[in-house]
Design a protein around this motif. Structure first.
Motif, PDB file in Angstrom:
ATOM      1  N   PRO A 173     -20.709  14.382 -92.603  1.00 44.02           N
ATOM      2  CA  PRO A 173     -19.900  15.528 -93.024  1.00 44.02           C
ATOM      3  C   PRO A 173     -18.423  15.300 -92.730  1.00 44.02           C
ATOM      4  CG  PRO A 173     -21.788  16.223 -91.713  1.00 44.02           C
ATOM      5  CD  PRO A 173     -21.697  14.745 -91.576  1.00 44.02           C
ATOM      6  N   ILE A 174     -17.554  15.773 -93.608  1.00 48.23           N
ATOM      7  CA  ILE A 174     -16.116  15.587 -93.441  1.00 48.23           C
ATOM      8  C   ILE A 174     -15.620  16.180 -92.129  1.00 48.23           C
ATOM      9  CG2 ILE A 174     -13.911  16.492 -94.302  1.00 48.23           C
ATOM     10  CD1 ILE A 174     -14.700  15.693 -97.072  1.00 48.23           C
ATOM     11  N   PHE A 175     -16.227  17.292 -91.689  1.00 50.05           N
ATOM     12  CA  PHE A 175     -15.722  17.918 -90.462  1.00 50.05           C
ATOM     13  C   PHE A 175     -15.951  17.037 -89.234  1.00 50.05           C
ATOM     14  CE2 PHE A 175     -20.118  19.510 -90.437  1.00 50.05           C
ATOM     15  CZ  PHE A 175     -20.479  19.355 -89.108  1.00 50.05           C
ATOM     16  N   ARG A 176     -16.911  16.082 -89.314  1.00 53.74           N
ATOM     17  CA  ARG A 176     -17.132  15.154 -88.200  1.00 53.74           C
ATOM     18  C   ARG A 176     -16.368  13.853 -88.401  1.00 53.74           C
ATOM     19  NH1 ARG A 176     -22.930  16.394 -87.880  1.00 53.74           N
ATOM     20  NH2 ARG A 176     -23.430  14.414 -88.883  1.00 53.74           N
ATOM     21  N   MET A 177     -15.947  13.603 -89.646  1.00 51.86           N
ATOM     22  CA  MET A 177     -15.305  12.340 -89.965  1.00 51.86           C
ATOM     23  C   MET A 177     -13.876  12.579 -90.426  1.00 51.86           C
ATOM     24  SD  MET A 177     -18.493  10.182 -91.623  1.00 51.86           S
ATOM     25  CE  MET A 177     -17.490   8.720 -91.876  1.00 51.86           C
ATOM     26  N   GLY A 178     -13.036  12.952 -89.454  1.00 54.51           N
ATOM     27  CA  GLY A 178     -11.621  13.131 -89.725  1.00 54.51           C
ATOM     28  C   GLY A 178     -10.912  11.797 -89.821  1.00 54.51           C
ATOM     29  N   GLU A 179      -9.601  11.836 -89.986  1.00 57.55           N
ATOM     30  CA  GLU A 179      -8.805  10.619 -90.180  1.00 57.55           C
ATOM     31  C   GLU A 179      -9.000   9.623 -89.045  1.00 57.55           C
ATOM     32  OE1 GLU A 179      -6.081   8.795 -92.929  1.00 57.55           O
ATOM     33  OE2 GLU A 179      -7.193  10.669 -93.028  1.00 57.55           O
ATOM     34  N   LYS A 180      -8.914  10.108 -87.791  1.00 59.06           N
ATOM     35  CA  LYS A 180      -9.041   9.226 -86.630  1.00 59.06           C
ATOM     36  C   LYS A 180     -10.414   8.564 -86.586  1.00 59.06           C
ATOM     37  CE  LYS A 180      -8.708   9.143 -81.581  1.00 59.06           C
ATOM     38  NZ  LYS A 180      -8.486   9.945 -80.346  1.00 59.06           N
ATOM     39  N   VAL A 181     -11.456   9.350 -86.799  1.00 59.92           N
ATOM     40  CA  VAL A 181     -12.823   8.818 -86.772  1.00 59.92           C
ATOM     41  C   VAL A 181     -13.040   7.826 -87.907  1.00 59.92           C
ATOM     42  CG1 VAL A 181     -15.269   9.425 -87.030  1.00 59.92           C
ATOM     43  CG2 VAL A 181     -13.765  10.856 -85.647  1.00 59.92           C
ATOM     44  N   MET A 182     -12.494   8.111 -89.081  1.00 52.52           N
ATOM     45  CA  MET A 182     -12.635   7.205 -90.230  1.00 52.52           C
ATOM     46  C   MET A 182     -12.072   5.827 -89.898  1.00 52.52           C
ATOM     47  SD  MET A 182     -14.021   8.719 -93.092  1.00 52.52           S
ATOM     48  CE  MET A 182     -13.221   8.332 -94.646  1.00 52.52           C
ATOM     49  N   PHE A 183     -10.921   5.787 -89.255  1.00 49.45           N
ATOM     50  CA  PHE A 183     -10.321   4.494 -88.909  1.00 49.45           C
ATOM     51  C   PHE A 183     -11.072   3.810 -87.761  1.00 49.45           C
ATOM     52  CE2 PHE A 183      -6.708   5.962 -91.448  1.00 49.45           C
ATOM     53  CZ  PHE A 183      -6.378   4.784 -92.102  1.00 49.45           C
ATOM     54  N   GLU A 184     -11.615   4.597 -86.837  1.00 44.32           N
ATOM     55  CA  GLU A 184     -12.441   4.014 -85.774  1.00 44.32           C
ATOM     56  C   GLU A 184     -13.698   3.375 -86.368  1.00 44.32           C
ATOM     57  OE1 GLU A 184     -13.283   7.151 -83.044  1.00 44.32           O
ATOM     58  OE2 GLU A 184     -11.290   7.111 -82.116  1.00 44.32           O
ATOM     59  N   TYR A 185     -14.330   4.091 -87.275  1.00 45.98           N
ATOM     60  CA  TYR A 185     -15.522   3.565 -87.940  1.00 45.98           C
ATOM     61  C   TYR A 185     -15.171   2.373 -88.824  1.00 45.98           C
ATOM     62  CZ  TYR A 185     -18.393   7.575 -86.505  1.00 45.98           C
ATOM     63  OH  TYR A 185     -19.103   8.499 -85.787  1.00 45.98           O
ATOM     64  N   SER A 186     -13.977   2.396 -89.407  1.00 49.58           N
ATOM     65  CA  SER A 186     -13.530   1.294 -90.243  1.00 49.58           C
ATOM     66  C   SER A 186     -13.478  -0.005 -89.435  1.00 49.58           C
ATOM     67  CB  SER A 186     -12.150   1.609 -90.826  1.00 49.58           C
ATOM     68  OG  SER A 186     -11.664   0.529 -91.590  1.00 49.58           O
ATOM     69  N   ASN A 187     -12.883   0.058 -88.258  1.00 56.36           N
ATOM     70  CA  ASN A 187     -12.789  -1.129 -87.400  1.00 56.36           C
ATOM     71  C   ASN A 187     -14.163  -1.570 -86.922  1.00 56.36           C
ATOM     72  OD1 ASN A 187      -9.973  -1.233 -87.585  1.00 56.36           O
ATOM     73  ND2 ASN A 187      -9.710   0.174 -85.866  1.00 56.36           N
TER      74      ASN A 187
END
Length: 251
Positions: free
Chosen positions: A218-232
């Motif tokens: 869900p978008i509410f759990r995957m904000g900008e910061k989390v998206m980049f953490e998951y990206s790495n």
């Protein structure tokens, strides 16, 4: 259906013990009329499904069937290699993990782990999704050879799935360039409202992209910061999987 059944009967006539067959052999094994066998066998040769030895007038399995069989073996090895890494990623993030492969102008889910959280994205093995508005799709599309990628873009019909879907091909090209630079693809509600996803490509020993893996929730759990953490995190995972498949260079 009758034509398909006849083709299958002819192809199934070959075996490890009998890899080369004459027209008489094919006629006997398939149980079809000789004229029918000849017509189908010659047509299959034109499509490189079979090959004909002009000296002995025998047929054997062609390069096209070999290529298709190799695709199956590759996908099975891919799943074996990726399974443990995907499971670790699932346990670490708690989110749904997908692995997809390219099929035509869509991406097909072939493996994954579904989140156990009350609100999560569903995992449906065999589900097809668009290339242009999903992280798994864009991660593959971005890393195709230039000519193949451009041909694919031209053939795509950018139908809006949500208000955030990219529907302009030049904008899509720019997005794919960003993905190549970053190494991962983002989907922030482009395919499903309220669903975010991060995807990254998997490469084989020849350096070709063969699949992609994504983390979605869900978008509410995957904000900008989390998206980049998951990206790495995802880049490390796909690098290990790619290395196991024989891809030695750093992405």
């Amino acid at each position: 259906m009758q034509s398909v059944e006849r083709i299958v009967r002819i192809v199934n006539s070959f075996s490890l013990e009998k890899s080369k067959l004459s027209l008489d052999d094919l006629t006997k094994k398939s149980g079809l009329p000789k004229a029918t066998v000849y017509r189908i066998a010659e047509a299959l040769c034109k499509e490189h499904m079979l090959e004909k030895d002009t000296l002995t007038s025998t047929y054997r399995i062609g390069i096209k069937l070999f290529e298709l069989g190799s695709l199956y073996l590759s996908s099975m090895r891919l799943k074996d290699v990726a399974f443990t890494e995907m499971e670790k990623l699932h346990l670490k993030t708690g989110e749904t993990i997908h692995m997809g492969i390219l099929d035509g102008n869509e991406v097909v889910s072939i493996e994954g782990f579904e989140s156990s959280r009350s609100l999560h994205t569903k995992l449906l093995i065999g589900k097809r999704a668009p290339l242009y508005c999903t992280a798994v799709g864009k991660a593959i599309l971005a890393f195709l050879p230039d000519a193949d990628r451009e041909e694919m873009i031209e053939a795509l019909d950018l139908v809006p799935q949500t208000s955030r879907t990219i529907t302009d091909k030049n904008t899509l090209r720019e997005e794919l360039e960003t993905i190549r630079l970053r190494g991962t693809a983002f989907d922030k509600g482009e395919n499903e409202e309220g669903v975010a996803c991060v995807g990254a490509p998997v490469f084989d020993s020849s350096g070709e992209v063969v699949a992609s893996i994504s983390i979605s929730g869900p978008i509410f759990r995957m904000g900008e910061k989390v998206m980049f953490e998951y990206s790495n995190l995802l880049k490390e995972v796909v690098e290990r999987i790619s290395f196991a498949l024989g891809h030695g260079s750093q992405m």
